[in-house]
Design an enzyme around this catalytic site. Sequence first.
Site, mmCIF file in Angstrom:
data_model
loop_
_atom_site.group_PDB
_atom_site.id
_atom_site.type_symbol
_atom_site.label_atom_id
_atom_site.label_comp_id
_atom_site.label_asym_id
_atom_site.label_seq_id
_atom_site.Cartn_x
_atom_site.Cartn_y
_atom_site.Cartn_z
ATOM 1 N N ASP A 240 10.905 30.602 -30.021
ATOM 2 C CA ASP A 240 11.960 31.001 -30.929
ATOM 3 C C ASP A 240 11.422 30.853 -32.355
ATOM 4 O O ASP A 240 10.567 30.004 -32.616
ATOM 5 C CB ASP A 240 13.169 30.093 -30.717
ATOM 6 C CG ASP A 240 14.294 30.413 -31.680
ATOM 7 O OD1 ASP A 240 14.687 31.586 -31.755
ATOM 8 O OD2 ASP A 240 14.765 29.489 -32.364
ATOM 9 N N CYS B 179 3.322 1.913 2.877
ATOM 10 C CA CYS B 179 4.581 1.159 2.811
ATOM 11 C C CYS B 179 5.637 1.986 2.087
ATOM 12 O O CYS B 179 6.788 2.086 2.535
ATOM 13 C CB CYS B 179 4.380 -0.164 2.070
ATOM 14 S SG CYS B 179 3.247 -1.326 2.850
ATOM 15 N N CYS C 143 0.839 -1.189 0.000
ATOM 16 C CA CYS C 143 0.000 0.000 0.000
ATOM 17 C C CYS C 143 0.876 1.241 0.000
ATOM 18 O O CYS C 143 2.101 1.160 0.096
ATOM 19 C CB CYS C 143 -0.930 0.017 1.215
ATOM 20 S SG CYS C 143 -0.031 0.078 2.782
#
Length: 757
Positions: A451, A36, A33
Site C-alpha cells: 500500500d 514424549c 525427548c
Amino acid sequence: MTNTVRTKPGSDADRSASPGLTSIDLDVQGMTCASCATRIQKKLNRVDGVQAAVNYATNRAHVLAPHGTTSASLIDVVRAAGYDASLPDPNQDAEAVARAHARGIERRFVFSACIAVPVMLVSMITPLQFPGWQWAALVLTTPVLFWGGWGFHRSAWVNLRHGAFTMDTLISVGTLAAYLWSVYCLVLGSAGTIGMKHPFSLHLMRADSLDAVYFEAACGTITFILLGRWIEARSRSEAGSALRELLKMGAKLVHILDEDGTETTKPIEALQVGQRFVVRPGEKVASDGDVVEGNSAIDAHVITGESVPVEVGPGDHVVGATLNTNGRLVVRATAVGADTQLSQMAHLVEQAQTGKSNAQRLADRIAAVFVPIVIALALAAFGAWLAAGAGAGFAITAGVSVLIISCPCALGLATPTALLAGTGRGAQLGVVIRGPEVLERARAIDTVVMDKTGTITTGEMSVQRVVPAADESGDAVLANAAALEAGSEHPIAEALVAKASEQGRVPEASDFRVVPGRGVRALLDGREGLAGNAALMADRGMRIPSRLADAAETASGQGATVVFVAWAHAVRGVIAVSDELAANSESAVERFHELGLRTVMLTGDNERAANFVAARVGIDEVHAQVLPEQKLSVVDGLRGEGHRVAMVGDGVNDAAALAAADLGIAMGTGTDAAIAAGDLTLMRHDLMLAVDAVALSRSTLRTIRGNLFWAFFYNVCAIPIAAFGLLNPMIAGAAMAFSSVFVVTNSLRLRGFRPTR
C-alpha cells in the site's frame, strides 16, 4: 493490538478466535525427548474437539478445546500418559526454573564424569589395568548407571507401563544391556581378556563371548549423554531468553494518582483501566495509556526497536514498558495486564514458538515409529552377528551401539530451538512472527505488494496548495473542505482539518457519508457539499473548470493527491495534499529487489501521482485508483497468475488483502484490523523492517531445514555403522549427544542475525 490471530490453511497458528473453541496453555513436566511431546500431543488430540500442539523445547502444551473443557480434564489426560502438567504460574520465574533444571543435569554429569573417566582409562589402556580392575569398574559404574542415568530409566519405565517407547527407552535398554552383560561375564566368565577378532573393528570392540566387559561403555554413554543434555538445557534456556527478557521489561510498580491528586505507589497489578498514573523522568511507563498532562520524550526501543526517542504530550498514546526520558507525565490507563501491547506481543511470540513446520510434522511422525524400528534393528544386528559366529560379546556390542546411536533427539529439537531463537531475535528487532508456517510461506514469495499511504509514505499528509475557483476565496474552500472531511479518519481529512483549524474556526456539517473510492459528502447549511476526486464530481454531473483542472494536473504530476471541493452544485476549488516518503522506503525497495522479489504498489491515488511516487522509490508495477475491494482483487489476480504474494499494509482497507495474500505483513502502527490479518507484524513504521522480517524468516527456515537434514543424515549414516559393529557404545553415546548439541548451537546462531542497512 488484538488477541485475534487469523488462520490460513494448514496453519498451526493460534485459532483461539475459532467459534466454540477456547485456548488453554499447560506447562508439561517430565518430558525428556521429542517422542514424549509427540505422545502427549496424540493423547490430547484424541479428546473430542481438542487441537493440541506440544513443544518439547518450551515444555508447553497449547490446546484449543471446546467451550466447557476444563484444564483439570486436560491435565488428567497428560497424567494418564505418564507425565504431569499444570497451569502456567504467572509468578513463576521461568528463567530460574530453566537454570534449576540445567543445574540438576549438571550435578549428575559432574558426578558421572568423575567416575567414568577413570573407568574408561583403565578399561581401554592395558598398562593401567591391575588385578581385579573389572570388579572396581563394576563398583564405580553402578552409581553412574543407576543415579546418573536414573532419569533415563525412570522415563523408559513410565512409558513402558503405558505401552510406549521413547528415546530414553533406547538409552536405558542399551546401557542396562551393556551393564548386565558385563556383570554376567564378570561373574561367570574370564572377563578382561581383550580380543580383536572382528576384521572391521576400530580397536574399540571386544569379541569374546564371556571375555568382554563393557562397564566403560555403560558409564561412558550415560556421561556423554548427560553432557549433551546439560549443554542442550543451557542452550535451550538461552534460545528462550529473548522472550523472557521481553516479559520482564514491564514495570513492577505504578504511581497511581487518586481523584484528590494524591500519589500512591502500588504493585502494577493494582492498576485498572481508566485510572491515572504518574511517570517520572527515568521511569518505565507502567501500562498502555493516553497522556493527559505533561510533555516528554519516550524511548520505545523495547517495543519497536527504534532507538530515537519520540516526543509525546497530551492526547498522545504511550505503551507500557517504554522509558520516559526527561519530563513528568500523567497517563490515563487504556489497557492493563494481558491486554497491554507488550503482553500481546509476548503472547504472539510464544504462540509462534509452539507451532510446527511441515518438515517438523514429518519428523514427529518418523519419531513416533522410530524407537520400535530401532529396537527391531538392534535385535536384528544382535541375531545376525550371533548367526555369523562373531560371539555373544560382539553381538551385544553391535546391538547396544544401534540402540544408543539411534536416539533421534536432534529431530525433536530441530524446529523448536530455531523458532525460539528466531522469533526471540525478531521480537528484539520489532518483528513478531506468528509461527513456522509463516516462515515456509516467506521463503516461497516472489512478489511484494505494498500500500502507498502509510506504508511507502509516512501517511502524515499536509496541505501543499489551495486553488479556488474564480469567484471564491482559498480560505472558504479550505474551511468548507475541512467541514466536509471532519467526520473522516483518513489522513487527507486530518490534514485538511488541521490546516483549516490553524486559520480559524471550522464550519459544522451534517449527514456525513463516505463515498468509497471517491471521497465524502455532507450537508453544509442544508446544501450538499462534496470533497473528493474527479470521479466523484463526474458522478454528480459537475464540470470542473479548466483553471482547477490544470492546477490538479500540475499537482498530480508532482505526486500530490488532489481534492476537489464542491457545494451549491458547483466545483469551488481544488486542494493539493501530499505526504512524504518514509525514510527507508527507497532502500527497502532496493533490498526487496536484491532478495529476488518483484515490487507492486497499490493506491487509491490517481495514476500520475502514483507513478511519480513509484518512480522515486523504484517500484516495478503500479495499480492506481484502486478501491478497497479492488486491492483484494489485485492480490488474488497475482496469485492466480502463479505468483506467491506478500502484502504490506497498515489500514482497515488493507485487511482483506493482507488476509488473502500468501504472506501478510502488517505495520504495527496501523489499525488492529490490519495487525489481526497479518502473518508478520512490524512494531514500527519502517518498510525496511519488512525486509528484515522476510530475511529473518528465510534465515530461520534455512536453519530449521539444516537442522532436520543433519538429524536425518546423522541417523541414516550412524545406524548402519553401528549395526556393522564399527562403533563402541560409548563412542555411539558421544556421537548421539553431539548431534543434539550441534542442532541447538546451530539454532543459536540466529540470535546474531543482523538487519541490513
